[in-house]
Design a protein around this motif. Sequence first.
Motif: not given
Length: 538
Positions: A410-414, A499-505, A515-521
């Motif tokens: 639906l949207e670009a990954a960020r 804290g960490y930086t997550a990818w969401v899409q 809703l796709y989401l990354t964990l710290p690993d």
Amino acid sequence: MHKVWTKSLGLMIVLALLPVGQALGADLSGGMAAMPAQSGPVYPPTIVEFGIDVPAITLAAAEAGLTPARLSWRTVGLRPEHRLVLYAFRVNRWEPLSLPPESQPLPGAGEVSIVIEHPLTFGPPTYSLVIADAAGQTLDQRVLIVPYEDEEEALPLSIELFESSVTQLDAGSLAARTARVPVVWRVSGRQPYMHLIFEQVLETGEAISVELPRLTLWVASQGEGVVAPVFTAAGQPVRLRLRVVDLRNGDTLATALLPPIPVVTGTTAPPAVPGSSGSGGRPSSPPVSSGGESAPARNEAALEIVSFTATPETIPRGGTVSVAWEVRNAVEVGVWLVEPGGRLAQMAPGTAAQGTWTVTVPETYVDEATFMLFARSAAGEQRQETAIVDVICPYVYFFDPRGQVLACPLEAARTVQAAYQEFERGFMIWRADTSDIYVFFRDTGLVNRFRDTWMGEAVEYPEEPPVGRYKPDRGFGRVWVDNPQVRGGLGWATNFERGYTAWVQRSGDFRYPRLYLTLPDGTVIYLVENTWKVWGAP
């Protein structure tokens, strides 16, 4: 009442470890007196016994969900970092049993009261006792089955009730697949291998399923719900049937029919089932007189769809489409944009036998857009055509789809700033861009979402964590303390928040977006409504 125990090899193992003389009962007292005192053996975490005081149950009693029972167990080798969990198999997964707070944590030996419930499958009620470590890994497991009683004492099979409150149906709703008919039913004398089927009987004697999608094949013996009949041919009523079949061989064991439900035509054109003509997809036969000869055909011109187009064939997301049509010998014409889920969305205004319609396709159409033309003649003949426009997908997923066919994103990954904390039975994630806190439960595969309401105040905790465990702080602590189901489902934190930086899409799925989401690993997970799963996991 008798207890049903799972088999154990504990006695055999103990005997095998005894010296030969002891196993045979020899007098070794002299040698024993000379031996120094020793501590007891150290056992690995092991389930010795797991039983229930109900030896068997009828299908009717299981479905009623009123039979009390007591589960009991005995273990050895349990250490403070281990925990016991009781599960029941339900639908398609193991679910933790809902137990009173005072019974938690479960002791190494004990018993609890439960009510036996039907698993919503064709199997008997099934329970499991698990020893898990701090990381949630299973160290030992025992499965217990409460069998169904023998068939010999069962009542004869009977469909006691099959009714509906609907007295008529709209042809347009039927053809658009939006008609719903509420039904109630009650079947007695059912055996576990018997299956309930709801279907629509056509004029030809054929039957088609009218059941809506569900998680499991099992249908309760008594209940209420809705079915989805379809439009077959003008003037034909809807005939609904409940059938009980033997799932082992497909034999029909009992049937019940509702009275025919008349079909009426509303003020809007009723779209027919795709690919159908005025007689359900078959050529119409000429009318027959009482003498058996063909009666003269009425002098009416045949209904004809001359053209129906949607251009261009490919559009960008949110693009504009020009729809054109020409129909001859029709008294009703309708043109629609169809939702990705199959329902009729927008209708062309003031539809005539010939015309054009320019429509901007909403951005929720991520893969294609379908347009439908419906026409009806004065004689009741109906025709339908569709035109499909492809939608260009402007995005790609940030992870490897691994060959699976997914809806366009639906949207670009960020990337977003996030925080993560691991717990005994799950984890929490905080998103800085939305101020949402997600609570992920590993045992059930469920996820809860909360707004971050922490404003810097001190969080008061009901108790102190055990050694090696931690209290969640800040927003995580606020959610954990204020929601007992979160506290009980997650347990204590096993590490500090980080804290960490997550990818969401987000995916473009119309009915069940992900809703796709990354964990710290780097692990990719996805959320669908109130459930979550690891991407690529079986």
